[in-house]
Design an enzyme around this catalytic site. Structure first.
Site, PDB file in Angstrom:
ATOM      1  N   GLU A  48      35.726  34.834  44.686  1.00  0.00           N
ATOM      2  CA  GLU A  48      36.067  34.623  43.282  1.00  0.00           C
ATOM      3  C   GLU A  48      35.452  33.314  42.808  1.00  0.00           C
ATOM      4  O   GLU A  48      35.669  32.256  43.417  1.00  0.00           O
ATOM      5  CB  GLU A  48      37.578  34.593  43.059  1.00  0.00           C
ATOM      6  CG  GLU A  48      37.928  34.415  41.579  1.00  0.00           C
ATOM      7  CD  GLU A  48      39.399  34.590  41.271  1.00  0.00           C
ATOM      8  OE1 GLU A  48      39.709  35.182  40.233  1.00  0.00           O
ATOM      9  OE2 GLU A  48      40.237  34.140  42.076  1.00  0.00           O
ATOM     10  N   GLY A  53      35.582  30.520  40.164  1.00  0.00           N
ATOM     11  CA  GLY A  53      36.602  29.994  39.268  1.00  0.00           C
ATOM     12  C   GLY A  53      37.957  29.985  39.948  1.00  0.00           C
ATOM     13  O   GLY A  53      38.682  30.981  39.956  1.00  0.00           O
ATOM     14  N   VAL A  54      38.313  28.854  40.541  1.00  0.00           N
ATOM     15  CA  VAL A  54      39.567  28.745  41.300  1.00  0.00           C
ATOM     16  C   VAL A  54      40.728  28.377  40.385  1.00  0.00           C
ATOM     17  O   VAL A  54      41.862  28.817  40.597  1.00  0.00           O
ATOM     18  CB  VAL A  54      39.412  27.712  42.440  1.00  0.00           C
ATOM     19  CG1 VAL A  54      40.744  27.437  43.116  1.00  0.00           C
ATOM     20  CG2 VAL A  54      38.378  28.207  43.451  1.00  0.00           C
ATOM     21  N   SER A  95      45.204  32.826  41.491  1.00  0.00           N
ATOM     22  CA  SER A  95      44.598  34.149  41.659  1.00  0.00           C
ATOM     23  C   SER A  95      44.112  34.361  43.092  1.00  0.00           C
ATOM     24  O   SER A  95      44.168  35.478  43.613  1.00  0.00           O
ATOM     25  CB  SER A  95      43.445  34.355  40.669  1.00  0.00           C
ATOM     26  OG  SER A  95      42.441  33.372  40.821  1.00  0.00           O
ATOM     27  N   GLN A 120      28.404  27.038  39.540  1.00  0.00           N
ATOM     28  CA  GLN A 120      27.926  28.410  39.622  1.00  0.00           C
ATOM     29  C   GLN A 120      26.605  28.615  38.900  1.00  0.00           C
ATOM     30  O   GLN A 120      25.986  29.679  39.044  1.00  0.00           O
ATOM     31  CB  GLN A 120      28.974  29.377  39.075  1.00  0.00           C
ATOM     32  CG  GLN A 120      29.142  29.329  37.563  1.00  0.00           C
ATOM     33  CD  GLN A 120      30.087  30.383  37.033  1.00  0.00           C
ATOM     34  OE1 GLN A 120      31.158  30.054  36.564  1.00  0.00           O
ATOM     35  NE2 GLN A 120      29.702  31.663  37.103  1.00  0.00           N
ATOM     36  N   HIS A 127      32.279  30.983  32.296  1.00  0.00           N
ATOM     37  CA  HIS A 127      32.115  31.963  31.223  1.00  0.00           C
ATOM     38  C   HIS A 127      31.010  31.646  30.232  1.00  0.00           C
ATOM     39  O   HIS A 127      30.934  32.289  29.181  1.00  0.00           O
ATOM     40  CB  HIS A 127      33.427  32.180  30.457  1.00  0.00           C
ATOM     41  CG  HIS A 127      34.625  32.401  31.321  1.00  0.00           C
ATOM     42  ND1 HIS A 127      34.623  33.305  32.361  1.00  0.00           N
ATOM     43  CD2 HIS A 127      35.854  31.823  31.311  1.00  0.00           C
ATOM     44  CE1 HIS A 127      35.813  33.284  32.949  1.00  0.00           C
ATOM     45  NE2 HIS A 127      36.565  32.382  32.348  1.00  0.00           N
ATOM     46  N   GLU A 131      34.284  38.866  34.477  1.00  0.00           N
ATOM     47  CA  GLU A 131      35.338  38.952  33.475  1.00  0.00           C
ATOM     48  C   GLU A 131      35.232  37.856  32.415  1.00  0.00           C
ATOM     49  O   GLU A 131      34.459  36.921  32.546  1.00  0.00           O
ATOM     50  CB  GLU A 131      36.718  38.952  34.131  1.00  0.00           C
ATOM     51  CG  GLU A 131      37.068  37.747  34.953  1.00  0.00           C
ATOM     52  CD  GLU A 131      38.429  37.935  35.622  1.00  0.00           C
ATOM     53  OE1 GLU A 131      39.329  37.126  35.322  1.00  0.00           O
ATOM     54  OE2 GLU A 131      38.596  38.868  36.422  1.00  0.00           O
ATOM     55  N   ASP A 132      36.025  38.047  31.384  1.00  0.00           N
ATOM     56  CA  ASP A 132      36.006  37.189  30.191  1.00  0.00           C
ATOM     57  C   ASP A 132      34.645  37.239  29.505  1.00  0.00           C
ATOM     58  O   ASP A 132      34.137  36.242  28.994  1.00  0.00           O
ATOM     59  CB  ASP A 132      36.396  35.752  30.530  1.00  0.00           C
ATOM     60  CG  ASP A 132      37.870  35.632  30.905  1.00  0.00           C
ATOM     61  OD1 ASP A 132      38.574  36.662  30.852  1.00  0.00           O
ATOM     62  OD2 ASP A 132      38.311  34.532  31.245  1.00  0.00           O
TER      63      ASP A 132
END
Length: 256
Positions: free
Chosen positions: A43, A45-46, A51, A89, A114, A139-140
């Site tokens: 994933e 984005g921690v 999550s 990222q 994002h 996502e987003d």
């Protein structure tokens, strides 16, 4: 009946999680087959780590969970079966270092910064690290329409405009244009799905498609078209006209 991930989210008293409500149905649709198996999850984005804990609970004790975040404090959120890399990222060098250190990925979730560059660079660097029969979920993606993220309706350079190209790629086997041929996505993407705020790619080795036919004719076929000179001229003119219109990206013309 509430699905497991949504139930976990609503009963969560641990680390903070922030998700749009409609995401949980999408998660269940694609993630359920991977539960309680030896899977690798990444994933981006921690955030506050909630999550990552949710994935750990959902996928089970055999799952290996990895996270990426630019905030160095996120390293403090590591625990058993959760390892976190600190970096950007949008930095291809950093992402390559991550790729070199982790196993091939079953499920990749981009829930990072994002911005358009972040989403596009992450996809271009990491999609090939996803296993066949794996999932890449960004996502987003509504930020493609938000000005502060560099978005806008049909604005060049947004992730949504970039992702529309995935649709072309999976159809490239059928192209007759020299400049549009099958690429790496044509041979590795089984499906592309767009949801509100989410784009999902299912990865699978894809061979050139072919048609099959079974059964018997229900009625006599139409007689063959005339092979007269005028018919051939009309057909040639139609092809030339549509070639010009295609080059101008204008709608095609069909004689009725």
């Amino acid at each position: 009946m509430m699905q497991p991930l949504e139930q976990y989210f609503k009963e969560n008293n641990g680390r903070l999680i922030n998700k749009w409500q409609n995401y949980f149905d999408v998660y269940e649709r694609y993630f359920a087959p991977y539960r309680n198996k030896e899977v690798v999850i990444l994933e981006i984005g921690v955030f506050h780590g909630g999550s990552l804990q949710m994935w750990k609970s959902y996928f089970g004790e055999r799952a290996k969970i990895y996270g990426i975040d630019i905030n160095p404090r996120c390293k403090e959120l590591e625990e058993a079966n959760i390892h976190i890399f600190i970096g950007s990222q949008s930095d291809p060098i950093f992402l390559q270092e991550v790729k070199n250190q982790i196993p091939d990925i079953d499920i990749l979730i981009d829930d990072g910064g994002h911005t358009m560059r972040q989403q596009i660079v992450s996809f271009e660097m990491l999609f090939d690290k996803v296993k066949d029969n794996g999932i890449y979920l960004c996502e987003d993606t509504m930020t493609s329409y938000w000005m502060e993220y560099g978005g806008g309706f049909k604005r060049r350079g947004t992730f949504i405009e970039y992702a529309k190209g995935f649709i072309d790629s999976i159809h490239a086997w059928q192209s007759t244009q020299k400049e549009f041929k099958p690429d790496s996505l044509t041979t590795s993407v089984a499906s592309v799905a767009f949801y509100h705020g989410i784009v999902v790619l299912e990865k699978k080795k894809i061979d050139p498609p072919f048609t099959l036919q079974t059964g018997n004719l229900s009625f006599a076929p139409d007689p063959p078209l005339s092979k007269s000179f005028w018919h051939k001229m009309r057909y040639t003119a139609l092809l030339l006209l549509n070639k010009v219109l295609r080059g101008m990206r204008l709608p095609g013309f069909i004689w009725r």
